[in-house]
Design a protein around this motif. Structure first.
Motif, PDB file in Angstrom:
ATOM      1  N   GLY A  26       0.837  -1.192   0.000  1.00  0.00           N
ATOM      2  CA  GLY A  26       0.000   0.000   0.000  1.00  0.00           C
ATOM      3  C   GLY A  26       0.872   1.243   0.000  1.00  0.00           C
ATOM      4  N   ALA A  27       0.279   2.376  -0.297  1.00  0.00           N
ATOM      5  CA  ALA A  27       1.020   3.634  -0.349  1.00  0.00           C
ATOM      6  C   ALA A  27       1.691   3.947   0.988  1.00  0.00           C
ATOM      7  N   LEU A  42       3.445  11.320   2.293  1.00  0.00           N
ATOM      8  CA  LEU A  42       2.558  10.296   1.747  1.00  0.00           C
ATOM      9  C   LEU A  42       1.911  10.808   0.459  1.00  0.00           C
ATOM     10  N   THR A  43       1.595  12.094   0.424  1.00  0.00           N
ATOM     11  CA  THR A  43       0.993  12.697  -0.771  1.00  0.00           C
ATOM     12  C   THR A  43       1.936  12.579  -1.969  1.00  0.00           C
ATOM     13  N   LYS A  46       1.907   8.996  -3.167  1.00  0.00           N
ATOM     14  CA  LYS A  46       0.671   8.709  -3.891  1.00  0.00           C
ATOM     15  C   LYS A  46       0.674   9.342  -5.280  1.00  0.00           C
ATOM     16  N   THR A  47       1.217  10.543  -5.399  1.00  0.00           N
ATOM     17  CA  THR A  47       1.316  11.202  -6.705  1.00  0.00           C
ATOM     18  C   THR A  47       2.194  10.387  -7.645  1.00  0.00           C
ATOM     19  N   LEU A  49       2.927   7.189  -7.433  1.00  0.00           N
ATOM     20  CA  LEU A  49       2.246   5.931  -7.736  1.00  0.00           C
ATOM     21  C   LEU A  49       1.162   6.138  -8.786  1.00  0.00           C
ATOM     22  N   GLY A  50       0.459   7.253  -8.703  1.00  0.00           N
ATOM     23  CA  GLY A  50      -0.561   7.576  -9.700  1.00  0.00           C
ATOM     24  C   GLY A  50       0.049   7.736 -11.084  1.00  0.00           C
ATOM     25  N   THR A  60      -2.794  -1.865  -9.823  1.00  0.00           N
ATOM     26  CA  THR A  60      -3.400  -1.639  -8.516  1.00  0.00           C
ATOM     27  C   THR A  60      -4.457  -2.704  -8.255  1.00  0.00           C
ATOM     28  N   ARG A  66      -8.360   1.089   0.422  1.00  0.00           N
ATOM     29  CA  ARG A  66      -6.993   1.400  -0.009  1.00  0.00           C
ATOM     30  C   ARG A  66      -6.663   0.638  -1.281  1.00  0.00           C
ATOM     31  N   TYR A  69      -0.230  -1.867  -4.544  1.00  0.00           N
ATOM     32  CA  TYR A  69       0.465  -1.711  -5.821  1.00  0.00           C
ATOM     33  C   TYR A  69       1.463  -2.848  -6.022  1.00  0.00           C
TER      34      TYR A  69
END
Length: 125
Positions: A26-27, A42-43, A46-47, A49-50, A60, A66, A69
């Motif tokens: 997970g993130a 964390l942001t 997540k960016t 990973l996106g 994903t 949640r 990945y």
């Protein structure tokens, strides 16, 4: 576009390396494994990973609310693509100037030289 053509930034590559070592994650798990000197929130994770998901480099799977990945491309493919781009960009697509540059700038051990010689023998065969 093939896997070799996917453009992976240095930051994205660091996350992929974590996922190649262990997945799915997970993130939050990934953020906890990022070296502290990166100081990524964390942001930020997540960016990244996106971006990797949009490129097709990670897949994903839902896990409640949640996402988890896992790499969708393998390490060898990314390595080959990145190395090829480096050779193209810096050495006009020629490998021998790269090897010469590395040999002159790095201290090659006897083991390094033996491995290079073995590789060359295999390529000639």
């Amino acid at each position: 576009m093939t896997d070799k053509d996917i453009r992976i930034s240095d930051a994205e590559l660091q996350l992929l390396q974590l996922l190649w070592e262990e997945s799915p994650l997970g993130a939050v798990d990934i953020a906890a494994r990022v070296p502290a000197d990166r100081e990524w929130s964390l942001t930020t994770v997540k960016t990244l990973l996106g971006r990797l998901a949009a490129k097709g480099a990670v897949s994903t799977e839902g896990d409640g609310r949640r996402f988890r990945y896992r790499p969708a491309i393998d390490c060898a493919t990314v390595t080959a693509g990145q190395a090829g781009k480096l050779v193209d960009r810096l050495f006009g697509g020629r490998v021998s100037p790269l090897v010469a540059h590395l040999a002159q700038r790095q201290r090659l051990t006897d083991e390094d030289i033996a491995e290079i010689e073995a590789l060359l023998r295999d390529l000639k065969a």
